[in-house]
Design a protein around this motif. Structure first.
Motif, PDB file in Angstrom:
ATOM      1  N   ILE A 192       0.897  -1.154   0.000  1.00 38.41           N
ATOM      2  CA  ILE A 192       0.000   0.000   0.000  1.00 38.41           C
ATOM      3  C   ILE A 192       0.935   1.202   0.000  1.00 38.41           C
ATOM      4  O   ILE A 192       1.734   1.374   0.925  1.00 38.41           O
ATOM      5  N   HIS A 193       0.865   1.982  -1.074  1.00 41.05           N
ATOM      6  CA  HIS A 193       1.737   3.147  -1.224  1.00 41.05           C
ATOM      7  C   HIS A 193       1.026   4.213  -2.047  1.00 41.05           C
ATOM      8  O   HIS A 193       0.039   3.923  -2.738  1.00 41.05           O
TER       9      HIS A 193
ATOM     10  N   SER B 226      -4.718  13.431  -4.476  1.00 37.53           N
ATOM     11  CA  SER B 226      -4.161  13.633  -3.129  1.00 37.53           C
ATOM     12  C   SER B 226      -3.823  12.309  -2.441  1.00 37.53           C
ATOM     13  O   SER B 226      -4.157  12.080  -1.285  1.00 37.53           O
ATOM     14  N   SER B 227      -3.120  11.455  -3.164  1.00 38.65           N
ATOM     15  CA  SER B 227      -2.778  10.142  -2.633  1.00 38.65           C
ATOM     16  C   SER B 227      -1.849  10.229  -1.428  1.00 38.65           C
ATOM     17  O   SER B 227      -2.028   9.497  -0.453  1.00 38.65           O
ATOM     18  N   ARG B 228      -0.871  11.102  -1.464  1.00 37.32           N
ATOM     19  CA  ARG B 228       0.062  11.197  -0.331  1.00 37.32           C
ATOM     20  C   ARG B 228      -0.669  11.583   0.951  1.00 37.32           C
ATOM     21  O   ARG B 228      -0.395  11.050   2.024  1.00 37.32           O
TER      22      ARG B 228
ATOM     23  N   ALA C  86      -3.360   1.725  -3.780  1.00 33.99           N
ATOM     24  CA  ALA C  86      -3.028   3.121  -3.491  1.00 33.99           C
ATOM     25  C   ALA C  86      -4.200   3.797  -2.796  1.00 33.99           C
ATOM     26  O   ALA C  86      -5.321   3.792  -3.307  1.00 33.99           O
ATOM     27  N   PRO C  87      -3.950   4.386  -1.631  1.00 30.53           N
ATOM     28  CA  PRO C  87      -4.987   5.204  -0.990  1.00 30.53           C
ATOM     29  C   PRO C  87      -5.063   6.551  -1.690  1.00 30.53           C
ATOM     30  O   PRO C  87      -4.032   7.089  -2.099  1.00 30.53           O
TER      31      PRO C  87
ATOM     32  N   LEU D 156      -3.783   7.094   6.552  1.00 27.34           N
ATOM     33  CA  LEU D 156      -3.876   5.654   6.753  1.00 27.34           C
ATOM     34  C   LEU D 156      -2.665   5.137   7.538  1.00 27.34           C
ATOM     35  O   LEU D 156      -2.811   4.356   8.485  1.00 27.34           O
ATOM     36  N   LYS D 157      -1.480   5.574   7.163  1.00 31.88           N
ATOM     37  CA  LYS D 157      -0.257   5.114   7.829  1.00 31.88           C
ATOM     38  C   LYS D 157      -0.247   5.495   9.313  1.00 31.88           C
ATOM     39  O   LYS D 157       0.135   4.696  10.165  1.00 31.88           O
TER      40      LYS D 157
END
Length: 143
Positions: A75-76, A103-105, A90-91, A111-112
């Protein structure tokens, strides 16, 4: 802790919502379901243990353990499944198209932080991946 990923399948990609305790954490994007083929398919539905992992490319990220027939399912961050994913998840903060998000980061950091807090409390963290629909593909579009 069990995170629940509810998927909707499309021929161009897979969309999802990731929840914890019934609350939306983020959305997800993945490659389409292509019979669990390495590097081109999303992973099979099921429950997987999540662990932290470090790589020079992604820094600290999440790793799904014991995916049948696959390895290094991560998951990245990524905003375009076909261009940036090789079978990983990918979130994203929003869906912008099938297999695409924005806005994935930002979504990944949220989540992280949630997962890391549970791991620091010595809780097991799992992800349960399931279908939102009874058919493998849908012609509907994300609203």
């Amino acid at each position: 802790m069990v995170l629940v990923l509810n998927r909707t399948y499309f021929s161009e990609g897979t969309q999802g919502t990731l929840e914890w305790n019934g609350t939306l954490v983020c959305y997800t994007i993945e490659l389409p379901w292509l019979q669990n083929q390495r590097r081109v398919s999303c992973v099979p539905e099921g429950e997987y243990v999540l662990r932290q992992r470090f790589s020079p490319k992604f820094k600290w990220h999440l790793h799904l353990q014991n995916v049948p027939g696959r390895d290094l399912i991560l998951i990245h961050p990524a905003n375009d499944a076909k261009k940036e994913l090789l079978g990983c998840i990918a979130p994203v903060s929003m869906h912008t198209g099938i297999g695409k998000g924005g806005s994935s980061r930002k979504a990944f950091l949220k989540l992280k932080a949630l997962v890391n807090a549970a791991l620091e409390r010595n809780e097991a963290v799992k992800i349960s991946i399931q279908s939102h629909l009874t058919t493998p593909f849908s012609d509907s579009r994300i609203k």
